[in-house]
Design an enzyme around this catalytic site. Structure first.
Site, PDB file in Angstrom:
ATOM      1  N   ARG A 161       0.810  -1.234   0.000  1.00  0.00           N
ATOM      2  CA  ARG A 161       0.000   0.000   0.000  1.00  0.00           C
ATOM      3  C   ARG A 161       0.838   1.277   0.000  1.00  0.00           C
ATOM      4  NH1 ARG A 161      -3.154  -2.986   3.943  1.00  0.00           N
ATOM      5  NH2 ARG A 161      -4.780  -4.088   2.806  1.00  0.00           N
TER       6      ARG A 161
ATOM      7  N   LYS B 233       2.583  11.144 -11.697  1.00  0.00           N
ATOM      8  CA  LYS B 233       1.695  10.278 -12.491  1.00  0.00           C
ATOM      9  C   LYS B 233       2.418   8.962 -12.738  1.00  0.00           C
ATOM     10  CE  LYS B 233      -1.338  13.348 -15.088  1.00  0.00           C
ATOM     11  NZ  LYS B 233      -1.692  13.828 -16.441  1.00  0.00           N
TER      12      LYS B 233
ATOM     13  N   GLU C 165       8.506  17.293 -25.421  1.00  0.00           N
ATOM     14  CA  GLU C 165       7.902  17.673 -24.138  1.00  0.00           C
ATOM     15  C   GLU C 165       8.455  19.006 -23.632  1.00  0.00           C
ATOM     16  OE1 GLU C 165       5.321  16.146 -23.118  1.00  0.00           O
ATOM     17  OE2 GLU C 165       5.488  13.964 -23.189  1.00  0.00           O
TER      18      GLU C 165
ATOM     19  N   LYS D  70       6.518  22.755 -14.886  1.00  0.00           N
ATOM     20  CA  LYS D  70       5.697  21.617 -14.477  1.00  0.00           C
ATOM     21  C   LYS D  70       5.426  21.665 -12.975  1.00  0.00           C
ATOM     22  CE  LYS D  70       4.599  16.834 -14.889  1.00  0.00           C
ATOM     23  NZ  LYS D  70       4.719  15.563 -15.563  1.00  0.00           N
TER      24      LYS D  70
ATOM     25  N   GLU E 174      -5.020  16.704 -11.343  1.00  0.00           N
ATOM     26  CA  GLU E 174      -5.632  17.045 -12.628  1.00  0.00           C
ATOM     27  C   GLU E 174      -7.140  17.197 -12.547  1.00  0.00           C
ATOM     28  OE1 GLU E 174      -3.567  15.395 -16.054  1.00  0.00           O
ATOM     29  OE2 GLU E 174      -5.470  15.312 -17.112  1.00  0.00           O
TER      30      GLU E 174
ATOM     31  N   ARG F  81      -3.950  21.026 -14.635  1.00  0.00           N
ATOM     32  CA  ARG F  81      -2.846  20.135 -15.003  1.00  0.00           C
ATOM     33  C   ARG F  81      -3.021  19.543 -16.403  1.00  0.00           C
ATOM     34  NH1 ARG F  81       0.406  15.574 -11.452  1.00  0.00           N
ATOM     35  NH2 ARG F  81       1.620  14.800 -13.228  1.00  0.00           N
TER      36      ARG F  81
ATOM     37  N   ASN G  10      -0.965  18.216 -21.227  1.00  0.00           N
ATOM     38  CA  ASN G  10      -1.235  17.205 -22.249  1.00  0.00           C
ATOM     39  C   ASN G  10      -1.403  17.811 -23.631  1.00  0.00           C
ATOM     40  OD1 ASN G  10      -1.208  14.561 -21.159  1.00  0.00           O
ATOM     41  ND2 ASN G  10      -2.949  15.141 -19.893  1.00  0.00           N
TER      42      ASN G  10
ATOM     43  N   HIS H  30      -1.063  15.677 -26.713  1.00  0.00           N
ATOM     44  CA  HIS H  30      -1.099  14.277 -26.294  1.00  0.00           C
ATOM     45  C   HIS H  30      -2.359  13.544 -26.749  1.00  0.00           C
ATOM     46  CE1 HIS H  30       2.246  15.625 -23.912  1.00  0.00           C
ATOM     47  NE2 HIS H  30       2.384  14.481 -23.274  1.00  0.00           N
TER      48      HIS H  30
ATOM     49  N   HIS I 295      -1.451  10.269 -28.304  1.00  0.00           N
ATOM     50  CA  HIS I 295      -1.802   8.973 -27.710  1.00  0.00           C
ATOM     51  C   HIS I 295      -2.565   8.106 -28.714  1.00  0.00           C
ATOM     52  CE1 HIS I 295      -1.520  10.305 -23.192  1.00  0.00           C
ATOM     53  NE2 HIS I 295      -0.340  10.130 -23.755  1.00  0.00           N
TER      54      HIS I 295
ATOM     55  N   HIS J  90       6.766   8.022 -27.792  1.00  0.00           N
ATOM     56  CA  HIS J  90       5.785   8.925 -27.174  1.00  0.00           C
ATOM     57  C   HIS J  90       6.027  10.377 -27.627  1.00  0.00           C
ATOM     58  CE1 HIS J  90       3.137  10.601 -24.111  1.00  0.00           C
ATOM     59  NE2 HIS J  90       4.117  11.406 -23.734  1.00  0.00           N
TER      60      HIS J  90
HETATM   61  P1  NAD Z   1      11.649   5.071 -22.529  1.00  0.00           P
HETATM   62  O1  NAD Z   1      11.547   4.968 -21.080  1.00  0.00           O
HETATM   63  O2  NAD Z   1      11.140   3.956 -23.349  1.00  0.00           O
HETATM   64  O3  NAD Z   1      13.169   5.368 -22.892  1.00  0.00           O
HETATM   65  C1  NAD Z   1      13.517   5.514 -24.251  1.00  0.00           C
HETATM   66  C2  NAD Z   1      14.654   4.543 -24.662  1.00  0.00           C
HETATM   67  O4  NAD Z   1      15.882   5.092 -24.212  1.00  0.00           O
HETATM   68  C3  NAD Z   1      14.557   3.168 -24.058  1.00  0.00           C
HETATM   69  O5  NAD Z   1      15.005   2.225 -24.990  1.00  0.00           O
HETATM   70  C4  NAD Z   1      15.514   3.249 -22.880  1.00  0.00           C
HETATM   71  O6  NAD Z   1      16.013   1.998 -22.482  1.00  0.00           O
HETATM   72  C5  NAD Z   1      16.586   4.108 -23.457  1.00  0.00           C
HETATM   73  N1  NAD Z   1      17.390   4.848 -22.506  1.00  0.00           N
HETATM   74  C6  NAD Z   1      16.965   5.464 -21.374  1.00  0.00           C
HETATM   75  N2  NAD Z   1      17.949   6.185 -20.840  1.00  0.00           N
HETATM   76  C7  NAD Z   1      19.036   5.997 -21.621  1.00  0.00           C
HETATM   77  C8  NAD Z   1      20.352   6.493 -21.590  1.00  0.00           C
HETATM   78  N3  NAD Z   1      20.751   7.376 -20.677  1.00  0.00           N
HETATM   79  N4  NAD Z   1      21.214   6.077 -22.533  1.00  0.00           N
HETATM   80  C9  NAD Z   1      20.793   5.223 -23.514  1.00  0.00           C
HETATM   81  N5  NAD Z   1      19.561   4.743 -23.613  1.00  0.00           N
HETATM   82  C10 NAD Z   1      18.677   5.147 -22.669  1.00  0.00           C
HETATM   83  O7  NAD Z   1      10.897   6.378 -23.077  1.00  0.00           O
HETATM   84  P2  NAD Z   1      10.781   7.873 -22.530  1.00  0.00           P
HETATM   85  O8  NAD Z   1      10.671   8.704 -23.730  1.00  0.00           O
HETATM   86  O9  NAD Z   1      11.811   8.182 -21.523  1.00  0.00           O
HETATM   87  O10 NAD Z   1       9.380   7.866 -21.765  1.00  0.00           O
HETATM   88  C11 NAD Z   1       8.185   7.614 -22.439  1.00  0.00           C
HETATM   89  C12 NAD Z   1       7.174   7.122 -21.445  1.00  0.00           C
HETATM   90  O11 NAD Z   1       6.949   8.136 -20.471  1.00  0.00           O
HETATM   91  C13 NAD Z   1       5.849   6.792 -22.043  1.00  0.00           C
HETATM   92  O12 NAD Z   1       5.406   5.567 -21.532  1.00  0.00           O
HETATM   93  C14 NAD Z   1       4.947   7.913 -21.567  1.00  0.00           C
HETATM   94  O13 NAD Z   1       3.619   7.517 -21.441  1.00  0.00           O
HETATM   95  C15 NAD Z   1       5.553   8.249 -20.260  1.00  0.00           C
HETATM   96  N6  NAD Z   1       5.260   9.607 -19.796  1.00  0.00           N
HETATM   97  C16 NAD Z   1       4.826   9.754 -18.533  1.00  0.00           C
HETATM   98  C17 NAD Z   1       4.600  11.016 -18.037  1.00  0.00           C
HETATM   99  C18 NAD Z   1       4.183  11.204 -16.611  1.00  0.00           C
HETATM  100  O14 NAD Z   1       3.830  12.309 -16.230  1.00  0.00           O
HETATM  101  N7  NAD Z   1       4.236  10.174 -15.791  1.00  0.00           N
HETATM  102  C19 NAD Z   1       4.819  12.135 -18.850  1.00  0.00           C
HETATM  103  C20 NAD Z   1       5.282  11.948 -20.142  1.00  0.00           C
HETATM  104  C21 NAD Z   1       5.513  10.664 -20.619  1.00  0.00           C
HETATM  105  N1  GLY Z   2       2.720  14.684 -18.552  1.00  0.00           N
HETATM  106  C1  GLY Z   2       1.488  15.248 -18.137  1.00  0.00           C
HETATM  107  C2  GLY Z   2       1.322  15.370 -16.678  1.00  0.00           C
HETATM  108  O1  GLY Z   2       2.216  15.038 -15.917  1.00  0.00           O
HETATM  109  O2  GLY Z   2       0.303  15.772 -16.222  1.00  0.00           O
END
Ligand code: NAD
Ligand code: GLY
Length: 374
Positions: free
Chosen positions: A131, A153, A195, A237, A247, A251, A255, A258, A262, A275
């Site tokens: 939890r 998130k 982003e 942010k 949100e 917030r 997006n 997005h 998405h 993404h």
């Molecule tokens: P990812 O986590 O898939 O990383 C991209 C690629 O880079 C992967 O292959 C990873 O292994 C590689 N990588 C990571 N760091 C590295 C480094 N230093 N050197 C070499 N390779 C490296 O993708 P991302 O773009 O980081 O994140 C996308 C995800 O984030 C999506 O799932 C999206 O939905 C999510 N997201 C979440 C929020 C939130 O607020 N929580 C906001 C935006 C996006």
């Molecule tokens: N990436 C959108 C949010 O964190 O709300």
């Protein structure tokens, strides 16, 4: 603000996110990962679990583990498969398997070492293991440093929709070591820039000016430029999340782009488009929709499109259906979390530097999709 020396790459900077007793620092700088002092203020516990993936683990997990030695009696690591396609229940369970297999108690600290996929899944695991256990975000992609590691998130994907299962759960610290970006592939760096760009039209047109002047330096991996982009993004942010953590309204402006993006990610199959690539072309589509609804003029749309293109991102949407492409977009976008009673809510620009949430007639959305995917 326009100078690359807006921040010193060597001196760590801290952006605070104010959420009462869930407030935490975002530390941005170089040489942070290996430095035990970076981790000195974290909660005490018997054990820590580093969650990483098959790409990032070999690069950085041992270094993080070495820096944490002495603080935790046991430091375990779980290595997940790499990719958006693995942001699933099955992969999430690997984290629970590791926690339970090692007998981890409810004080165990989780470290999310990787990009947004690792960060979102580790956060969700931390929210639900016994939890709730503390977790630290150690983002290693630009996208994760400027966005996903901040704000709490957490989620996994469902085949019918992106990030559909998750929780709001804040980390206790975010550590953005800019040095880790040196190993990031160029395509991933561009995805992160999407982003960063989004913060301009929704909140800070001066940032858009700065991005236009520094886009080449950013793509070349200039540490000072990256440091400034990460810091300014986190400030914006943190300000938004500080006002609307869950949100209920504001917030959602984060997006921008997005809703279309998405749809592309889900419609193409998770992982086909990054993404950030979906967000890049999604911002162009959302700008065209904003223009048709009177929020911005065509020169603004052209300006944003040019910057997205200069960032190395797609400016055209993907074709998701050969016979009724716009219909497929509408179908996918109705599953978006912002939809209310089946009505899609778009984040639109009105005027530049300010975002609003509103619906749009299907006919207008079809027009934009047809124009942008031609
Ligand atoms: P990812 O986590 O898939 O990383 C991209 C690629 O880079 C992967 O292959 C990873 O292994 C590689 N990588 C990571 N760091 C590295 C480094 N230093 N050197 C070499 N390779 C490296 O993708 P991302 O773009 O980081 O994140 C996308 C995800 O984030 C999506 O799932 C999206 O939905 C999510 N997201 C979440 C929020 C939130 O607020 N929580 C906001 C935006 C996006
Ligand atoms: N990436 C959108 C949010 O964190 O709300």
């Amino acid at each position: 603000m326009h100078a690359l020396s807006a921040t010193s790459a060597a001196a760590p900077q801290t952006v605070s996110i104010s959420l009462g007793d869930r407030s935490y620092p975002i530390v941005i700088g170089t040489q942070l990962l290996d430095n035990p002092a970076t981790w000195a203020d974290l909660p005490r516990a018997a054990a820590a679990l580093i969650v990483t993936n098959t790409t990032v683990g070999p690069l950085y997990a041992q270094r993080l583990q070495a820096a944490l030695q002495g603080r935790y009696a046991a430091i375990h690591t779980v290595v997940l498969p790499d990719g958006e396609a693995f942001k699933t229940w099955e992969t999430l369970n690997l984290i629970f398997d590791a926690l339970l297999g090692h007998g981890c108690d409810r004080k165990t600290v989780l470290f999310a070492l990787g990009g947004g996929v690792v960060g979102d899944m580790t956060g969700f695991a931390a929210a639900s293991y016994m939890r709730g256990v503390p977790f630290v975000q150690v983002p290693t992609t630009l996208l994760a440093q400027v966005d996903s590691s901040v704000g709490g998130k957490t989620a996994i994907n469902h085949p019918l929709g992106k990030n559909m299962v998750g929780a709001f759960y804040q980390p206790c610290k975010v550590v953005c070591d800019l040095d880790t970006l040196a190993t990031l592939p160029a395509r991933e760096l561009s995805a992160g820039l999407a982003e960063v760009i989004k913060y301009g039209p929704i909140a800070d047109m001066a940032l858009l000016d700065w991005l236009e002047a520094n886009i080449d330096a950013l793509r070349a991996g200039d540490p000072a430029a990256l440091g400034y982009a990460v810091k300014r993004s986190c400030e914006i942010k943190a300000h938004v999340v500080g006002q609307d953590e869950r949100e209920s309204g504001l917030r959602a402006i984060l997006n921008f782009g997005h809703t279309f993006g998405h749809a592309i990610e889900a419609g193409m199959g998770y992982g086909a488009w990054l993404h950030g690539e979906g967000v890049g072309s999604g911002m162009v589509m959302a700008a065209h929709l904003s223009q048709r609804l009177g929020g911005v003029d065509m020169p603004f749309v052209a300006r944003l499109t040019r910057l997205v293109q200069q960032a190395g991102l797609p400016t055209r949407g993907a074709v998701l259906d050969a016979t009724d492409n716009a219909g497929r977009y509408l179908q996918l976008m109705r599953v978006d979390k912002k939809s209310e009673a089946g009505e899609i809510k778009f984040v639109l620009i009105q005027p530049p530097g300010n975002a609003v949430m509103r619906g749009a007639p299907d006919a207008l959305v079809r027009e934009v999709v047809d124009y942008c995917c031609a």
